[in-house]
Design a protein around this motif. Structure first.
Motif, PDB file in Angstrom:
ATOM      1  N   LYS A 116       0.705  -1.285   0.008  1.00  0.00           N
ATOM      2  CA  LYS A 116      -0.094  -0.070   0.071  1.00  0.00           C
ATOM      3  C   LYS A 116       0.823   1.006  -0.060  1.00  0.00           C
ATOM      4  CE  LYS A 116      -3.709   2.129   2.558  1.00  0.00           C
ATOM      5  NZ  LYS A 116      -4.661   1.776   3.890  1.00  0.00           N
ATOM      6  N   TYR A 117       1.960   1.232   0.746  1.00  0.00           N
ATOM      7  CA  TYR A 117       2.765   2.449   0.948  1.00  0.00           C
ATOM      8  C   TYR A 117       4.116   2.167   1.541  1.00  0.00           C
ATOM      9  CZ  TYR A 117       3.618   7.290   1.554  1.00  0.00           C
ATOM     10  OH  TYR A 117       4.263   8.712   1.527  1.00  0.00           O
ATOM     11  N   VAL A 118       5.090   2.793   1.180  1.00  0.00           N
ATOM     12  CA  VAL A 118       6.427   2.684   1.631  1.00  0.00           C
ATOM     13  C   VAL A 118       6.745   3.904   2.258  1.00  0.00           C
ATOM     14  CG1 VAL A 118       8.879   2.439   0.837  1.00  0.00           C
ATOM     15  CG2 VAL A 118       7.213   1.250  -0.587  1.00  0.00           C
ATOM     16  N   HIS A 119       7.136   3.586   3.736  1.00  0.00           N
ATOM     17  CA  HIS A 119       7.601   4.495   4.431  1.00  0.00           C
ATOM     18  C   HIS A 119       9.314   4.357   4.630  1.00  0.00           C
ATOM     19  CE1 HIS A 119       3.852   5.554   6.135  1.00  0.00           C
ATOM     20  NE2 HIS A 119       3.434   4.267   5.848  1.00  0.00           N
ATOM     21  N   GLU A 120       9.911   5.365   5.500  1.00  0.00           N
ATOM     22  CA  GLU A 120      11.293   5.363   5.498  1.00  0.00           C
ATOM     23  C   GLU A 120      11.870   4.015   6.058  1.00  0.00           C
ATOM     24  OE1 GLU A 120      14.796   7.667   7.900  1.00  0.00           O
ATOM     25  OE2 GLU A 120      12.763   8.826   7.332  1.00  0.00           O
ATOM     26  N   ASN A 121      11.117   3.409   7.136  1.00  0.00           N
ATOM     27  CA  ASN A 121      11.823   2.131   7.729  1.00  0.00           C
ATOM     28  C   ASN A 121      10.725   0.953   7.704  1.00  0.00           C
ATOM     29  OD1 ASN A 121      10.304   3.216   9.861  1.00  0.00           O
ATOM     30  ND2 ASN A 121      11.708   2.867  11.299  1.00  0.00           N
ATOM     31  N   PHE A 122       9.617   1.065   7.067  1.00  0.00           N
ATOM     32  CA  PHE A 122       8.535   0.041   7.191  1.00  0.00           C
ATOM     33  C   PHE A 122       7.741   0.344   5.889  1.00  0.00           C
ATOM     34  CE2 PHE A 122       6.392   3.565   9.324  1.00  0.00           C
ATOM     35  CZ  PHE A 122       5.001   3.446   9.045  1.00  0.00           C
ATOM     36  N   ILE A 123       6.924  -1.001   5.559  1.00  0.00           N
ATOM     37  CA  ILE A 123       5.928  -0.745   4.499  1.00  0.00           C
ATOM     38  C   ILE A 123       4.500  -1.007   5.165  1.00  0.00           C
ATOM     39  CG2 ILE A 123       7.632  -1.132   2.716  1.00  0.00           C
ATOM     40  CD1 ILE A 123       6.158  -4.206   2.712  1.00  0.00           C
ATOM     41  N   GLU A 124       3.458  -0.368   4.354  1.00  0.00           N
ATOM     42  CA  GLU A 124       2.191  -0.907   4.786  1.00  0.00           C
ATOM     43  C   GLU A 124       1.644  -1.795   3.982  1.00  0.00           C
ATOM     44  OE1 GLU A 124      -0.662   2.229   6.178  1.00  0.00           O
ATOM     45  OE2 GLU A 124       1.155   3.640   6.212  1.00  0.00           O
ATOM     46  N   VAL A 125       0.795  -2.578   4.206  1.00  0.00           N
ATOM     47  CA  VAL A 125       0.305  -3.620   3.081  1.00  0.00           C
ATOM     48  C   VAL A 125      -1.270  -3.609   3.472  1.00  0.00           C
ATOM     49  CG1 VAL A 125       1.950  -5.346   3.080  1.00  0.00           C
ATOM     50  CG2 VAL A 125       0.412  -5.627   4.687  1.00  0.00           C
ATOM     51  N   GLU A 126      -2.044  -3.775   2.489  1.00  0.00           N
ATOM     52  CA  GLU A 126      -3.661  -3.667   2.501  1.00  0.00           C
ATOM     53  C   GLU A 126      -3.837  -4.576   3.702  1.00  0.00           C
ATOM     54  OE1 GLU A 126      -5.369  -5.027  -1.142  1.00  0.00           O
ATOM     55  OE2 GLU A 126      -4.836  -3.071  -2.203  1.00  0.00           O
ATOM     56  N   GLY A 127      -4.955  -3.983   4.152  1.00  0.00           N
ATOM     57  CA  GLY A 127      -5.413  -4.680   5.600  1.00  0.00           C
ATOM     58  C   GLY A 127      -4.738  -4.208   6.820  1.00  0.00           C
ATOM     59  N   GLY A 128      -3.808  -3.098   6.611  1.00  0.00           N
ATOM     60  CA  GLY A 128      -3.200  -2.503   7.735  1.00  0.00           C
ATOM     61  C   GLY A 128      -1.986  -3.100   8.409  1.00  0.00           C
ATOM     62  N   GLY A 129      -1.549  -4.048   7.846  1.00  0.00           N
ATOM     63  CA  GLY A 129      -0.243  -5.048   8.303  1.00  0.00           C
ATOM     64  C   GLY A 129       0.977  -3.873   8.096  1.00  0.00           C
ATOM     65  N   ARG A 130       2.024  -3.711   8.969  1.00  0.00           N
ATOM     66  CA  ARG A 130       3.202  -3.143   8.939  1.00  0.00           C
ATOM     67  C   ARG A 130       4.430  -4.163   8.797  1.00  0.00           C
ATOM     68  NH1 ARG A 130       3.023   2.596  12.059  1.00  0.00           N
ATOM     69  NH2 ARG A 130       1.063   3.358  10.832  1.00  0.00           N
ATOM     70  N   LEU A 131       5.547  -3.875   7.900  1.00  0.00           N
ATOM     71  CA  LEU A 131       6.580  -4.717   7.964  1.00  0.00           C
ATOM     72  C   LEU A 131       7.789  -3.964   8.061  1.00  0.00           C
ATOM     73  CD1 LEU A 131       5.760  -7.108   4.983  1.00  0.00           C
ATOM     74  CD2 LEU A 131       5.584  -7.594   7.409  1.00  0.00           C
ATOM     75  N   PHE A 132       8.512  -3.917   9.034  1.00  0.00           N
ATOM     76  CA  PHE A 132       9.725  -3.063   9.579  1.00  0.00           C
ATOM     77  C   PHE A 132      10.899  -3.625   8.697  1.00  0.00           C
ATOM     78  CE2 PHE A 132       6.438  -2.191  12.341  1.00  0.00           C
ATOM     79  CZ  PHE A 132       6.579  -0.630  12.565  1.00  0.00           C
TER      80      PHE A 132
END
Length: 159
Positions: free
Chosen positions: A14-30
């Motif tokens: 869904k979105y790339v941040h500086e140190n994590f990504i967001e995936v559909e459904g609200g999950g975050r991967l650091f």
């Protein structure tokens, strides 16, 4: 063996941040370092556009059944995907007649060293694969199933 530091996640980004990504459904991967390896666009298998495990499983079962019934398997395209899939099929079905045809004079792409391409070719030959280099194949329009292993339309990488 499972590694507790490794995790497989199948989700839409869904979105790339500086140190994590967001995936559909609200999950975050650091992450500390992000590698985006999206590959190329495939018109057919071996890579599927399905988003459910059930659809993917059915597509792969269909392809596997067709390969199991065949006496001869022809691979057109000696890029990374074609070579990898050819090697896997040759290992799984050592009694099948397998041929790999590639338009260039060496396997893989131009950025790969000659030594690596030659080693790859020799390994496939040792597995019983007939490797034909410097030849192009244009499939006739007779309705047969064609799997483009290069991920590109026929002729896109012709020498």
């Amino acid at each position: 063996m499972s590694n507790p530091n490794h995790r497989f996640v199948c989700a839409r980004l869904k979105y790339v941040h500086e140190n994590f990504i967001e995936v559909e459904g609200g999950g975050r991967l650091f992450f500390d370092y992000l590698v985006i390896a999206t590959g190329t666009e495939y018109k057919s298998l071996p890579v599927t556009s399905s988003t459910t495990a059930e659809e993917c499983f059915l597509q792969y079962q269909t392809m596997r059944s067709a390969i199991e019934m065949a006496d001869r398997v022809l691979f057109v395209g000696g890029g990374a995907v074609g070579v990898g899939l050819c090697g896997e099929i040759a290992e799984m079905y050592p009694k099948k007649t397998i041929t790999l045809v590639h338009a260039r004079e060496k396997l893989l792409n131009q950025d790969i060293s000659d030594a690596f391409a030659t080693t790859t070719e020799l390994r496939l030959q040792k597995m019983g694969v007939n490797v034909v280099l410097g030849e192009s194949v244009v499939p006739p329009d007779f309705g047969a199933d064609v799997i483009y292993s290069t991920g590109a339309p026929p002729g896109a990488y012709a020498a």
